[in-house]
Design an enzyme around this catalytic site. Structure first.
Site, PDB file in Angstrom:
ATOM      1  N   CYS A  79       0.828  -1.202   0.000  1.00 44.67           N
ATOM      2  CA  CYS A  79       0.000   0.000   0.000  1.00 44.67           C
ATOM      3  C   CYS A  79       0.874   1.269   0.000  1.00 44.67           C
ATOM      4  O   CYS A  79       1.524   1.543  -0.993  1.00 44.67           O
ATOM      5  CB  CYS A  79      -0.983  -0.065   1.163  1.00 44.67           C
ATOM      6  SG  CYS A  79      -2.489   0.823   0.802  1.00 44.67           S
ATOM      7  N   HIS A 175      -3.611  -5.166   1.636  1.00 45.42           N
ATOM      8  CA  HIS A 175      -3.035  -5.301   2.986  1.00 45.42           C
ATOM      9  C   HIS A 175      -3.029  -6.764   3.432  1.00 45.42           C
ATOM     10  O   HIS A 175      -3.908  -7.176   4.194  1.00 45.42           O
ATOM     11  CB  HIS A 175      -3.861  -4.486   3.989  1.00 45.42           C
ATOM     12  CG  HIS A 175      -3.647  -3.016   3.894  1.00 45.42           C
ATOM     13  ND1 HIS A 175      -2.652  -2.354   4.587  1.00 45.42           N
ATOM     14  CD2 HIS A 175      -4.281  -2.082   3.169  1.00 45.42           C
ATOM     15  CE1 HIS A 175      -2.691  -1.073   4.307  1.00 45.42           C
ATOM     16  NE2 HIS A 175      -3.680  -0.874   3.442  1.00 45.42           N
ATOM     17  N   GLU A 177      -1.377  -8.118   5.624  1.00 49.17           N
ATOM     18  CA  GLU A 177      -1.129  -8.218   7.074  1.00 49.17           C
ATOM     19  C   GLU A 177      -2.419  -8.098   7.892  1.00 49.17           C
ATOM     20  O   GLU A 177      -2.401  -8.289   9.094  1.00 49.17           O
ATOM     21  CB  GLU A 177      -0.108  -7.161   7.517  1.00 49.17           C
ATOM     22  CG  GLU A 177      -0.622  -5.722   7.587  1.00 49.17           C
ATOM     23  CD  GLU A 177      -0.844  -5.070   6.227  1.00 49.17           C
ATOM     24  OE1 GLU A 177      -0.672  -5.744   5.190  1.00 49.17           O
ATOM     25  OE2 GLU A 177      -1.221  -3.884   6.217  1.00 49.17           O
TER      26      GLU A 177
HETATM   27  N1  GLN Z   1      -3.482   6.370   0.242  1.00 51.25           N
HETATM   28  C1  GLN Z   1      -2.438   6.176   1.195  1.00 51.25           C
HETATM   29  C2  GLN Z   1      -1.207   6.989   0.851  1.00 51.25           C
HETATM   30  O1  GLN Z   1      -1.163   7.659  -0.111  1.00 51.25           O
HETATM   31  C3  GLN Z   1      -2.040   4.725   1.302  1.00 51.25           C
HETATM   32  C4  GLN Z   1      -3.137   3.944   1.943  1.00 51.25           C
HETATM   33  C5  GLN Z   1      -2.691   2.789   2.748  1.00 51.25           C
HETATM   34  O2  GLN Z   1      -1.481   2.531   2.941  1.00 51.25           O
HETATM   35  N2  GLN Z   1      -3.641   2.078   3.305  1.00 51.25           N
HETATM   36  O3  GLN Z   1      -0.270   6.965   1.571  1.00 51.25           O
END
Ligand code: GLN
Length: 192
Positions: A79, A175, A177
């Site tokens: 992410c 995610h 995790e």
């Molecule tokens: N949108 C978030 C960012 O730009 C990332 C989202 C996440 O890690 N759950 O950092």
């Protein structure tokens, strides 16, 4: 037993640590540059990419991690971690930097904002179906031939990669995790 760091500046650090310990890894929470020494791999967690980027700079970790990545440190960005590894960030903050070691362009919040967060099963090459939790997830919009696509998802606008690998660098939009299924982490730790 691989020695795996979890970048512990901000984000869902605890969850990654728990999964990796459960898999038998020797886990190091990385907050300072010297903690990058002697790692077999590093996980960069989800969270807020601009905040993590800021803390990478102020903590002094940024240039040391840059060197370690160039030397071939195995890294898995999930992410926000994926955003920080990507060559290009779309819809980023105007001053947002990234390590640029994964040849993809990602759109921040490309699957929608917080309210549009969702879960969907994801089929991973060599693993099978895993639960995918997408929270303000970055969308991989373009990728080069050097990038191996390990899973894709069609969330209404065609297939986009959601788990990719380029040599020592792995990235994931969702995610792994946050669920009890540890097979995506295992894929990474088995490669170390
Ligand atoms: N949108 C978030 C960012 O730009 C990332 C989202 C996440 O890690 N759950 O950092």
């Amino acid at each position: 037993m691989p020695r795996v760091g979890v970048l512990a500046l901000q984000g869902d650090v605890r969850e990654h640590v728990a999964v990796l310990r459960g898999l038998g890894a020797d886990v190091v929470e990385v907050r300072r540059a010297e903690q990058l020494d002697d790692l077999d791999g590093l996980v960069m967690p989800g969270g807020e990419s601009t905040t993590i980027a800021y803390l990478l700079t102020t903590s002094g970790v940024r240039p040391v991690l840059e060197r370690r990545l160039a030397e071939g440190l195995h890294v898995f960005g999930t992410c926000a971690g994926l955003i920080l590894l990507s060559r290009e960030i779309l819809d980023g903050r105007s001053d947002q930097w990234s390590y640029g070691v994964l040849d993809v362009s990602v759109r921040r919040n490309g699957y929608g904002r917080q309210i549009a967060s969702f879960e969907s099963p994801v089929t991973v090459v060599g693993v099978g179906e895993v639960p995918g939790v997408f929270i303000r997830a970055p969308k991989i919009e373009t990728w080069s031939d050097d990038v191996e696509v390990l899973a894709t998802l069609d969330h209404g606008d065609g297939e986009h990669p959601v788990l990719v690998r380029q040599a020592n660098v792995w990235g994931c939009s969702f995610h792994p995790e946050l669920t009890a299924d540890t097979r995506v982490h295992e894929l990474f730790t088995n490669s170390l």
